[in-house]
Design a protein around this motif. Structure first.
Motif, PDB file in Angstrom:
ATOM      1  N   GLN A 183       0.808  -1.220   0.000  1.00  0.00           N
ATOM      2  CA  GLN A 183       0.000   0.000   0.000  1.00  0.00           C
ATOM      3  C   GLN A 183       0.841   1.268   0.000  1.00  0.00           C
ATOM      4  O   GLN A 183       0.293   2.372  -0.108  1.00  0.00           O
ATOM      5  N   VAL A 184       2.153   1.145   0.140  1.00  0.00           N
ATOM      6  CA  VAL A 184       3.045   2.305   0.257  1.00  0.00           C
ATOM      7  C   VAL A 184       4.046   2.268  -0.888  1.00  0.00           C
ATOM      8  O   VAL A 184       4.761   1.280  -1.063  1.00  0.00           O
ATOM      9  N   PHE A 185       4.114   3.380  -1.647  1.00  0.00           N
ATOM     10  CA  PHE A 185       4.873   3.384  -2.887  1.00  0.00           C
ATOM     11  C   PHE A 185       5.840   4.560  -2.946  1.00  0.00           C
ATOM     12  O   PHE A 185       5.529   5.658  -2.475  1.00  0.00           O
ATOM     13  N   ALA A 186       6.994   4.321  -3.559  1.00  0.00           N
ATOM     14  CA  ALA A 186       8.005   5.364  -3.735  1.00  0.00           C
ATOM     15  C   ALA A 186       7.821   6.130  -5.035  1.00  0.00           C
ATOM     16  O   ALA A 186       8.583   7.047  -5.322  1.00  0.00           O
ATOM     17  N   ALA A 187       6.818   5.782  -5.842  1.00  0.00           N
ATOM     18  CA  ALA A 187       6.586   6.450  -7.125  1.00  0.00           C
ATOM     19  C   ALA A 187       6.424   7.949  -6.922  1.00  0.00           C
ATOM     20  O   ALA A 187       5.805   8.401  -5.954  1.00  0.00           O
ATOM     21  N   LYS A 188       6.969   8.731  -7.861  1.00  0.00           N
ATOM     22  CA  LYS A 188       6.916  10.186  -7.761  1.00  0.00           C
ATOM     23  C   LYS A 188       6.011  10.819  -8.807  1.00  0.00           C
ATOM     24  O   LYS A 188       5.889  12.046  -8.852  1.00  0.00           O
ATOM     25  N   GLN A 189       5.399  10.007  -9.645  1.00  0.00           N
ATOM     26  CA  GLN A 189       4.415  10.487 -10.611  1.00  0.00           C
ATOM     27  C   GLN A 189       3.196   9.581 -10.519  1.00  0.00           C
ATOM     28  O   GLN A 189       3.293   8.373 -10.707  1.00  0.00           O
ATOM     29  N   ILE A 190       2.054  10.171 -10.225  1.00  0.00           N
ATOM     30  CA  ILE A 190       0.827   9.420 -10.005  1.00  0.00           C
ATOM     31  C   ILE A 190      -0.221   9.927 -10.980  1.00  0.00           C
ATOM     32  O   ILE A 190      -0.494  11.140 -11.040  1.00  0.00           O
ATOM     33  N   LEU A 191      -0.800   9.038 -11.748  1.00  0.00           N
ATOM     34  CA  LEU A 191      -1.845   9.387 -12.701  1.00  0.00           C
ATOM     35  C   LEU A 191      -3.189   8.970 -12.126  1.00  0.00           C
ATOM     36  O   LEU A 191      -3.392   7.806 -11.777  1.00  0.00           O
ATOM     37  N   LEU A 192      -4.111   9.940 -12.061  1.00  0.00           N
ATOM     38  CA  LEU A 192      -5.433   9.688 -11.494  1.00  0.00           C
ATOM     39  C   LEU A 192      -6.483  10.370 -12.371  1.00  0.00           C
ATOM     40  O   LEU A 192      -6.763  11.557 -12.210  1.00  0.00           O
ATOM     41  N   GLY A 193      -7.019   9.641 -13.322  1.00  0.00           N
ATOM     42  CA  GLY A 193      -8.054  10.212 -14.171  1.00  0.00           C
ATOM     43  C   GLY A 193      -7.553  11.412 -14.953  1.00  0.00           C
ATOM     44  O   GLY A 193      -6.601  11.323 -15.724  1.00  0.00           O
ATOM     45  N   HIS A 194      -8.204  12.559 -14.739  1.00  0.00           N
ATOM     46  CA  HIS A 194      -7.844  13.784 -15.449  1.00  0.00           C
ATOM     47  C   HIS A 194      -6.630  14.488 -14.841  1.00  0.00           C
ATOM     48  O   HIS A 194      -6.249  15.568 -15.310  1.00  0.00           O
ATOM     49  N   TRP A 195      -6.020  13.907 -13.817  1.00  0.00           N
ATOM     50  CA  TRP A 195      -4.958  14.569 -13.073  1.00  0.00           C
ATOM     51  C   TRP A 195      -3.677  13.741 -13.048  1.00  0.00           C
ATOM     52  O   TRP A 195      -3.699  12.520 -13.165  1.00  0.00           O
ATOM     53  N   GLN A 196      -2.549  14.464 -12.840  1.00  0.00           N
ATOM     54  CA  GLN A 196      -1.318  13.816 -12.420  1.00  0.00           C
ATOM     55  C   GLN A 196      -0.801  14.552 -11.188  1.00  0.00           C
ATOM     56  O   GLN A 196      -0.950  15.770 -11.060  1.00  0.00           O
ATOM     57  N   VAL A 197      -0.208  13.794 -10.280  1.00  0.00           N
ATOM     58  CA  VAL A 197       0.417  14.336  -9.072  1.00  0.00           C
ATOM     59  C   VAL A 197       1.909  14.048  -9.172  1.00  0.00           C
ATOM     60  O   VAL A 197       2.321  12.912  -9.419  1.00  0.00           O
ATOM     61  N   LEU A 198       2.719  15.086  -8.968  1.00  0.00           N
ATOM     62  CA  LEU A 198       4.172  14.958  -9.054  1.00  0.00           C
ATOM     63  C   LEU A 198       4.781  15.238  -7.687  1.00  0.00           C
ATOM     64  O   LEU A 198       4.517  16.276  -7.076  1.00  0.00           O
ATOM     65  N   MET A 199       5.592  14.293  -7.206  1.00  0.00           N
ATOM     66  CA  MET A 199       6.214  14.382  -5.879  1.00  0.00           C
ATOM     67  C   MET A 199       7.684  14.757  -6.065  1.00  0.00           C
ATOM     68  O   MET A 199       8.503  13.941  -6.514  1.00  0.00           O
ATOM     69  N   LEU A 200       8.039  15.994  -5.731  1.00  0.00           N
ATOM     70  CA  LEU A 200       9.390  16.503  -5.947  1.00  0.00           C
ATOM     71  C   LEU A 200      10.204  16.470  -4.649  1.00  0.00           C
ATOM     72  O   LEU A 200       9.700  16.832  -3.579  1.00  0.00           O
ATOM     73  N   ASN A 201      11.453  16.064  -4.764  1.00  0.00           N
ATOM     74  CA  ASN A 201      12.342  15.993  -3.606  1.00  0.00           C
ATOM     75  C   ASN A 201      13.073  17.322  -3.426  1.00  0.00           C
ATOM     76  O   ASN A 201      13.957  17.663  -4.206  1.00  0.00           O
ATOM     77  N   SER A 202      12.706  18.072  -2.392  1.00  0.00           N
ATOM     78  CA  SER A 202      13.358  19.354  -2.111  1.00  0.00           C
ATOM     79  C   SER A 202      14.359  19.264  -0.970  1.00  0.00           C
ATOM     80  O   SER A 202      14.970  20.274  -0.589  1.00  0.00           O
ATOM     81  N   ALA A 203      14.556  18.072  -0.406  1.00  0.00           N
ATOM     82  CA  ALA A 203      15.455  17.915   0.740  1.00  0.00           C
ATOM     83  C   ALA A 203      16.914  18.021   0.298  1.00  0.00           C
ATOM     84  O   ALA A 203      17.305  17.512  -0.752  1.00  0.00           O
ATOM     85  N   VAL A 204      17.710  18.693   1.127  1.00  0.00           N
ATOM     86  CA  VAL A 204      19.152  18.834   0.907  1.00  0.00           C
ATOM     87  C   VAL A 204      19.858  18.202   2.098  1.00  0.00           C
ATOM     88  O   VAL A 204      19.648  18.628   3.243  1.00  0.00           O
ATOM     89  N   LYS A 205      20.660  17.188   1.838  1.00  0.00           N
ATOM     90  CA  LYS A 205      21.288  16.436   2.923  1.00  0.00           C
ATOM     91  C   LYS A 205      22.067  17.362   3.860  1.00  0.00           C
ATOM     92  O   LYS A 205      22.910  18.144   3.425  1.00  0.00           O
ATOM     93  N   GLY A 206      21.759  17.280   5.153  1.00  0.00           N
ATOM     94  CA  GLY A 206      22.467  18.054   6.157  1.00  0.00           C
ATOM     95  C   GLY A 206      22.014  19.495   6.296  1.00  0.00           C
ATOM     96  O   GLY A 206      22.595  20.250   7.081  1.00  0.00           O
ATOM     97  N   LYS A 207      20.969  19.896   5.557  1.00  0.00           N
ATOM     98  CA  LYS A 207      20.493  21.277   5.605  1.00  0.00           C
ATOM     99  C   LYS A 207      19.022  21.319   5.994  1.00  0.00           C
ATOM    100  O   LYS A 207      18.270  20.377   5.765  1.00  0.00           O
ATOM    101  N   VAL A 208      18.620  22.452   6.583  1.00  0.00           N
ATOM    102  CA  VAL A 208      17.216  22.636   6.944  1.00  0.00           C
ATOM    103  C   VAL A 208      16.440  23.219   5.763  1.00  0.00           C
ATOM    104  O   VAL A 208      15.276  22.875   5.542  1.00  0.00           O
ATOM    105  N   HIS A 209      17.062  24.107   5.006  1.00  0.00           N
ATOM    106  CA  HIS A 209      16.388  24.698   3.857  1.00  0.00           C
ATOM    107  C   HIS A 209      16.241  23.667   2.742  1.00  0.00           C
ATOM    108  O   HIS A 209      16.827  22.584   2.787  1.00  0.00           O
ATOM    109  N   GLY A 210      15.464  24.015   1.735  1.00  0.00           N
ATOM    110  CA  GLY A 210      15.243  23.110   0.618  1.00  0.00           C
ATOM    111  C   GLY A 210      15.774  23.649  -0.689  1.00  0.00           C
ATOM    112  O   GLY A 210      16.004  24.856  -0.846  1.00  0.00           O
ATOM    113  N   CYS A 211      15.977  22.749  -1.650  1.00  0.00           N
ATOM    114  CA  CYS A 211      16.407  23.126  -2.988  1.00  0.00           C
ATOM    115  C   CYS A 211      15.979  22.019  -3.945  1.00  0.00           C
ATOM    116  O   CYS A 211      16.129  20.831  -3.628  1.00  0.00           O
ATOM    117  N   LEU A 212      15.438  22.393  -5.080  1.00  0.00           N
ATOM    118  CA  LEU A 212      15.115  21.418  -6.111  1.00  0.00           C
ATOM    119  C   LEU A 212      16.319  21.278  -7.029  1.00  0.00           C
ATOM    120  O   LEU A 212      16.671  22.218  -7.761  1.00  0.00           O
TER     121      LEU A 212
END
Length: 286
Positions: free
Chosen positions: A121-150
């Protein structure tokens, strides 16, 4: 499913995960974020047991009148990035019987998540297609930092996914806030290359919403027709409008989203109002 050779991240193929929504006219999603689960079941953040509050949020979620088509979990799922924390989360999400997708926050470890946060039931996929929509899961984490960066590979992934499915409305998810939230200390630790994300969003009219966690508070603003949305933590909240670190008095919560076939997004935050949660406001950091 047809193999997608166009969506690549650092030469790792990203095959979209497809879900058939319960209804054709609307996709129903839930978002849980910033759970800060410890390996120790008694682990607390600012005096609040994060497993207790997480389970209360999940119990409230599964009582929804409309069961979500998918659950999005948007980072800082663990406080200590431990295998035990991710195994606990994987087992709990599996028991909910809702397809669940995750991305990492600044407290997480992506490699450990890949190993332990996965099951039927738990997936690492970062692109999800649901009918008329897509959901994109972007990784903004930066190792060792609190701020984010894509990183560049995340921007490429986003652009390719948008080009691949120009007729699908798109919801973008990440951990760090890509806009200022009028909270001075949090605005210093958001997404440092937000302009790059905003530029892509402006170039693709099918992007209808951007959602994130990290700020432990509710936020919603419409900019040029796009909804920019943050969701409360499933544990401790942060005080809106604060200059320095300050815990909020609001209860733990989550967000429920309806994505309509015409591109509209309706969402509401639900908070736990039947349980008293105690927070130690003398602690000035986490």
């Amino acid at each position: 499913m047809e193999k997608n050779d166009d969506i690549m991240v650092d030469n790792i193929e990203q095959i979209p995960h497809e879900i058939q929504p319960g209804r054709l006219d609307v996709v129903r999603l839930a978002q849980i974020t910033d759970c800060h689960i410890f390996a120790d079941p008694n682990g607390c953040l600012l005096g609040l047991n994060t497993r207790d509050s997480f389970e209360a949020v999940c119990e409230r979620l599964i009582r929804e009148e409309w069961r979500p088509d998918a659950l999005l979990t948007t980072g800082d799922l663990s406080q200590d990035a431990s295998p035990q924390a991710y195994k606990y989360l994987a087992d709990y999400f599996k028991s909910m019987k809702i397809p669940t997708f995750w991305l990492a926050g600044n407290h997480d470890d992506s490699d450990t998540m890949e190993l332990y946060l996965s099951n039927s039931q738990v997936f690492a996929a970062k692109q999800i297609l649901l009918g008329h929509w897509q959901v994109l899961m972007l990784n903004s984490a930066v190792k060792g930092k609190v701020h984010g960066c894509l990183a560049a590979d995340q921007i490429r992934f986003l652009e390719r996914a948008l080009r691949r499915y120009p007729d699908k409305h798109t919801l973008i998810c990440l951990h760090h806030q890509p806009v200022e939230v009028d909270c001075e200390w949090l605005d210093q630790i958001g997404l440092i290359n937000a302009d790059e994300l905003n530029q892509v969003v402006e170039q693709h009219s099918q992007v209808k919403g951007v959602v994130w966690g990290h700020i432990h508070q509710e936020f919603q603003r419409t900019i040029k027709g796009v909804q920019w949305i943050a969701t409360p933590s499933s544990c401790v909240q942060f005080e809106p409008g604060s200059v320095d670190f300050s815990a909020g008095v609001e209860a733990p919560g989550y967000r429920y989203l309806n994505l309509f076939s015409d591109g509209r997004i309706e969402s509401v935050v639900h908070r736990i109002d039947n349980v008293e949660f105690v927070v130690d406001y003398s602690i000035k950091g986490y």
